[in-house]
Design a protein around this motif. Structure first.
Motif, short mmCIF file in Angstrom:
data_model
loop_
_atom_site.label_atom_id
_atom_site.label_comp_id
_atom_site.label_asym_id
_atom_site.label_seq_id
_atom_site.Cartn_x
_atom_site.Cartn_y
_atom_site.Cartn_z
N GLN A 125 -16.88 -15.68 34.68
CA GLN A 125 -17.57 -14.88 35.67
C GLN A 125 -19.33 -15.58 35.89
OE1 GLN A 125 -17.36 -10.81 35.81
NE2 GLN A 125 -15.48 -10.68 35.67
N LYS A 162 -20.82 -17.29 39.04
CA LYS A 162 -21.82 -17.04 39.60
C LYS A 162 -23.12 -18.25 39.70
CE LYS A 162 -24.62 -13.60 41.37
NZ LYS A 162 -26.06 -14.36 41.56
N GLU A 184 -22.00 -19.94 42.90
CA GLU A 184 -22.52 -18.94 44.22
C GLU A 184 -23.72 -19.21 44.49
OE1 GLU A 184 -19.38 -15.25 44.87
OE2 GLU A 184 -20.68 -15.22 43.14
N ASP A 185 -24.85 -19.14 43.39
CA ASP A 185 -26.15 -19.26 43.59
C ASP A 185 -26.34 -20.78 44.17
OD1 ASP A 185 -26.38 -16.73 42.52
OD2 ASP A 185 -27.10 -17.68 40.31
N LYS A 216 -24.27 -18.40 48.48
CA LYS A 216 -23.55 -17.23 49.17
C LYS A 216 -22.78 -16.67 48.31
CE LYS A 216 -20.12 -20.45 51.27
NZ LYS A 216 -19.47 -20.62 52.58
N ASP A 217 -22.31 -15.52 48.49
CA ASP A 217 -21.02 -14.78 47.76
C ASP A 217 -19.98 -15.46 48.46
OD1 ASP A 217 -23.00 -13.36 46.18
OD2 ASP A 217 -23.05 -11.88 47.62
N TYR A 244 -15.75 -14.95 49.08
CA TYR A 244 -15.04 -13.78 49.30
C TYR A 244 -14.14 -13.50 48.17
CZ TYR A 244 -11.84 -10.76 51.15
OH TYR A 244 -10.68 -9.79 51.40
N LYS A 245 -14.14 -12.34 47.51
CA LYS A 245 -13.13 -12.21 46.44
C LYS A 245 -11.81 -11.51 47.17
CE LYS A 245 -17.11 -12.96 43.92
NZ LYS A 245 -18.25 -13.11 44.61
N TYR A 277 -16.19 -7.59 38.62
CA TYR A 277 -16.96 -8.69 38.80
C TYR A 277 -18.50 -8.39 38.31
CZ TYR A 277 -19.18 -13.17 40.51
OH TYR A 277 -19.74 -14.53 40.63
#
Length: 417
Positions: free
Chosen positions: A353, A357, A360-361, A365-366, A368-369, A382
């Motif tokens: 995880q 992350k 994503e950083d 952006k995040d 989509y999960k 998460y």
């Protein structure tokens, strides 16, 4: 910047015009002038930035303008895999069309006739040798090769070569070469092991950094937050109603590739595997079957994936989260090519995880999960900060280098991928 502005000789520019190359990429714009000055270079640039031309073009220019007519090997280009060596060889052939220089590609996985061709090229002094470290060392150990006229030593994807355990081989080859030479190193990442290699073989190098490019918006990026034992069930669920077509599933180790391939075959899927344990003829057969839709899912390691060049990949699955952001970008970049749209799905276990992350950083952006299907059981929350592993990630590096992998203090096995 236009190539015409880069002070390349007319013969090189003729080759560029014939291939319809006009605008230089950022890495070419930065690297070519420095290499033309015959300074040592260490460049951080990922695959797909045009780095091959960034060292081939000034190399050809320098060879042409030096005006030396003596026979003998003048340049050695090292690459981690047969596939990359082939790609460099093809570009060398194209760019040198209007030039008198000869080259030979030296790599394994072929027959005795190919060995003889390589031996003749090395002994008779092809101007440029493009080689994988292990294969070149095999030739060096069996007979004498004259390296006394080598003026250029180029390492492409140096981080990959070290990941494959080629550090000692590279050092043995470097010791065979004249000390008075230009050394150029390209690497997608710049971890401490690359700094160590650079310090050993480069002389006050100029540094170039090209930022990692983000994936195109045409790729729909998604993820499942799951437990490790739910991953194979997720693959089965994804294709329970629709048959897979041109899907690549990436894993970071060849052991996991083998295990996953067996698991998916037991489920009834048409699956092929790509990793360094396969002979070249086996790899070529698998790729042929995949291209012709007789294999629906290709399970591959990151190293072998660099030789995959297929335009109509519909889906990329990251069976595990890669250790480097460059690997993530490279993996999902196998889809959405030639103007098409594509999709990527990353399976993120509890232990992965924090690594996810960090990706994503980088993307800003995040991702989509997708909720885990109820029939597969409960999914973990998460909580990347909660699962941060300081042992695995001693600190974020620059340009997407997330630090060492677990156990990176040991010399890697070249067959681990």
């Amino acid at each position: 910047m236009n190539f015409e502005e880069l002070a390349l000789c007319e013969e090189v520019l003729e080759g560029l015009r014939a291939m319809n190359f006009k605008e230089a990429t950022p890495v070419q714009e930065k690297a070519i002038p420095i290499i033309l000055q015959k300074k040592d270079v260490i460049a951080c640039a990922q695959t797909g930035t045009g780095k091959t031309a960034a060292f081939i073009l000034p190399l050809l220019h320098n060879l042409q303008t030096e005006g030396q007519n003596t026979d003998g090997i003048k340049a050695i280009i090292m690459a981690p895999t047969r596939e990359l060596a082939q790609q460099i060889d093809m570009q060398m052939e194209g760019f040198s069309y209007f030039l008198p220089f000869s080259s030979v590609a030296v790599y394994g996985g072929n027959d005795s006739q190919a060995w003889d061709v390589q031996k003749r090229g090395l002994q008779k002094g092809a101007d440029v040798v493009i080689a994988t470290p292990g294969r070149l060392l095999s030739h060096i150990n069996l007979y004498k090769i004259d390296f006394s006229q080598v003026q250029y030593f180029i390492l492409d994807e140096a981080d990959r070569m070290l990941d494959m355990g080629f550090y000692d081989d590279i050092m043995l080859i470097a010791k065979q070469l004249p000390k008075d030479r230009q050394t150029i190193m390209f690497s997608a990442t710049m971890p401490p092991k690359i700094r160590k290699l650079a310090k050993s073989i480069l002389n006050t190098p100029e540094e170039i950094h090209i930022a990692v490019s983000r994936p195109p918006e045409s790729i729909i990026q998604t993820a499942f937050i799951c437990y490790e034992n739910q991953k194979s069930k997720l693959v089965k669920h994804l294709f329970s109603t629709q048959e897979p077509n041109k899907v690549i599933l990436f894993s970071s180790s060849k052991l996991k590739v083998k295990e996953t391939t067996k698991e998916l075959r037991r489920m009834g899927f048409s699956v092929g595997e790509m990793h360094s344990d396969l002979e070249q003829s086996q790899r070529e057969h698998v790729m042929h079957e995949f291209k012709n839709n007789r294999i629906n899912i290709l399970v591959a390691t990151d190293i072998v994936s660099r030789g995959i060049d297929i335009d109509d990949i519909t889906l990329v699955i990251n069976y595990d989260v890669p250790y480097e952001v460059e690997d993530y970008v490279h993996r999902i970049g196998r889809t959405a090519r030639a103007g098409d749209e594509g999709m990527s799905i990353t399976f993120v276990s509890v232990e992965e995880q924090y690594r996810f992350k960090q990706i994503e950083d980088f993307l800003g952006k995040d991702i989509y999960k997708i909720p885990i299907p109820e029939e597969l059981g409960e999914a973990p929350q998460y909580e990347p900060e909660k699962h941060r592993m300081k042992r695995s990630f001693p600190g974020k590096g620059k340009k997407g280098n997330f630090g060492k992998k677990p156990g990176n203090n040991k010399r890697p096995n070249r067959n681990n991928k």
